[in-house]
Structure formats: C-alpha cells, structure tokens
Write a protein that holds these residues in place. Sequence first.
Motif, mmCIF file in Angstrom:
data_model
loop_
_atom_site.group_PDB
_atom_site.id
_atom_site.type_symbol
_atom_site.label_atom_id
_atom_site.label_comp_id
_atom_site.label_asym_id
_atom_site.label_seq_id
_atom_site.Cartn_x
_atom_site.Cartn_y
_atom_site.Cartn_z
ATOM 1 N N MET A 171 46.354 33.423 64.709
ATOM 2 C CA MET A 171 46.928 34.743 65.000
ATOM 3 C C MET A 171 47.916 34.712 66.159
ATOM 4 O O MET A 171 48.641 35.671 66.389
ATOM 5 N N LEU A 172 47.969 33.610 66.883
ATOM 6 C CA LEU A 172 48.849 33.496 68.043
ATOM 7 C C LEU A 172 50.307 33.768 67.676
ATOM 8 O O LEU A 172 51.062 34.327 68.470
ATOM 9 N N GLU A 173 50.692 33.422 66.464
ATOM 10 C CA GLU A 173 52.060 33.653 66.006
ATOM 11 C C GLU A 173 52.428 35.132 65.986
ATOM 12 O O GLU A 173 53.605 35.480 66.061
ATOM 13 N N ALA A 174 51.448 36.003 65.891
ATOM 14 C CA ALA A 174 51.699 37.441 65.782
ATOM 15 C C ALA A 174 51.820 38.131 67.134
ATOM 16 O O ALA A 174 52.216 39.292 67.199
ATOM 17 N N PHE A 175 51.512 37.428 68.219
ATOM 18 C CA PHE A 175 51.506 38.053 69.538
ATOM 19 C C PHE A 175 52.634 37.527 70.409
ATOM 20 O O PHE A 175 52.967 36.341 70.371
ATOM 21 N N ILE A 176 53.210 38.432 71.225
ATOM 22 C CA ILE A 176 54.207 38.068 72.228
ATOM 23 C C ILE A 176 53.818 38.750 73.529
ATOM 24 O O ILE A 176 53.056 39.717 73.537
ATOM 25 N N CYS A 177 54.352 38.252 74.613
ATOM 26 C CA CYS A 177 54.095 38.862 75.915
ATOM 27 C C CYS A 177 54.750 40.240 75.951
ATOM 28 O O CYS A 177 55.944 40.363 75.658
ATOM 29 N N PRO A 178 54.010 41.275 76.291
ATOM 30 C CA PRO A 178 54.599 42.614 76.331
ATOM 31 C C PRO A 178 55.616 42.801 77.452
ATOM 32 O O PRO A 178 56.425 43.715 77.407
ATOM 33 N N GLN A 179 55.601 41.920 78.437
ATOM 34 C CA GLN A 179 56.551 42.049 79.545
ATOM 35 C C GLN A 179 57.841 41.282 79.273
ATOM 36 O O GLN A 179 58.931 41.817 79.452
ATOM 37 N N ARG B 219 58.489 39.420 76.279
ATOM 38 C CA ARG B 219 58.709 39.234 74.837
ATOM 39 C C ARG B 219 58.732 37.751 74.461
ATOM 40 O O ARG B 219 59.217 37.361 73.413
ATOM 41 N N GLY B 220 58.181 36.929 75.353
ATOM 42 C CA GLY B 220 58.128 35.493 75.121
ATOM 43 C C GLY B 220 56.840 35.068 74.444
ATOM 44 O O GLY B 220 55.943 35.878 74.180
ATOM 45 N N THR B 221 56.743 33.783 74.176
ATOM 46 C CA THR B 221 55.566 33.235 73.504
ATOM 47 C C THR B 221 54.369 33.174 74.456
ATOM 48 O O THR B 221 54.518 33.199 75.672
ATOM 49 N N LEU B 222 53.193 33.068 73.849
ATOM 50 C CA LEU B 222 51.941 32.995 74.593
ATOM 51 C C LEU B 222 51.226 31.693 74.260
ATOM 52 O O LEU B 222 51.413 31.129 73.186
ATOM 53 N N VAL B 223 50.390 31.250 75.176
ATOM 54 C CA VAL B 223 49.567 30.056 74.988
ATOM 55 C C VAL B 223 48.110 30.512 74.985
ATOM 56 O O VAL B 223 47.699 31.301 75.836
ATOM 57 N N TYR B 224 47.333 29.997 74.034
ATOM 58 C CA TYR B 224 45.919 30.346 73.936
ATOM 59 C C TYR B 224 45.085 29.373 74.762
ATOM 60 O O TYR B 224 45.161 28.162 74.586
ATOM 61 N N ASP B 225 44.285 29.903 75.680
ATOM 62 C CA ASP B 225 43.358 29.101 76.478
ATOM 63 C C ASP B 225 41.948 29.390 75.965
ATOM 64 O O ASP B 225 41.379 30.443 76.258
ATOM 65 N N ALA B 226 41.405 28.472 75.176
ATOM 66 C CA ALA B 226 40.091 28.669 74.556
ATOM 67 C C ALA B 226 38.970 28.696 75.588
ATOM 68 O O ALA B 226 37.976 29.401 75.403
ATOM 69 N N GLN B 227 39.121 27.950 76.669
ATOM 70 C CA GLN B 227 38.068 27.885 77.677
ATOM 71 C C GLN B 227 37.900 29.225 78.389
ATOM 72 O O GLN B 227 36.782 29.688 78.600
#
Length: 64
Positions: A10-18, A20-28
């Motif tokens: 689902m990471l592809e569907a989200f962008i930073c609201p501030q 509009r850039g990409t996000l990195v998922y931190d599972a920990q």
Amino acid sequence: MTDARFDPKMLEAFICPQTRGTLVYDAQTQELISKNANLAFPIRNGIPVMLLRSEEHTSELQSL
C-alpha cells in the motif's frame, strides 16, 4: 481482536502530505517516514495516520 499490520504494498498509494514526496515504511517502529520533511507518521491498527498534527519529527532518518 487481531493485530493489524500495514501492508507494504500500500506504500505506493501514500505520499507525504507536506512535501508530496515518497514515504519509507519502517516496520520496526510502524511508521511511514518522509525523509524530505523529516517527519514520521504513525501506523495504528494497520492504518497510517497521515494528519500533519499526528506526525513526529524524527532524527533517526539517517539510518534508513
């Protein structure tokens, strides 16, 4: 109740609201991180909370 986890697909569907850039998922830490904005958005019950008032500034971005 089951422990809901964020689906990294689902990471592809989200962008930073501030930025509009990409996000990195931190599972920990269960956060979506915007390196450009130096922000971390929490994931609660498998759902990212993308409200700007919910973000936390993070200094641990260098390790990603």
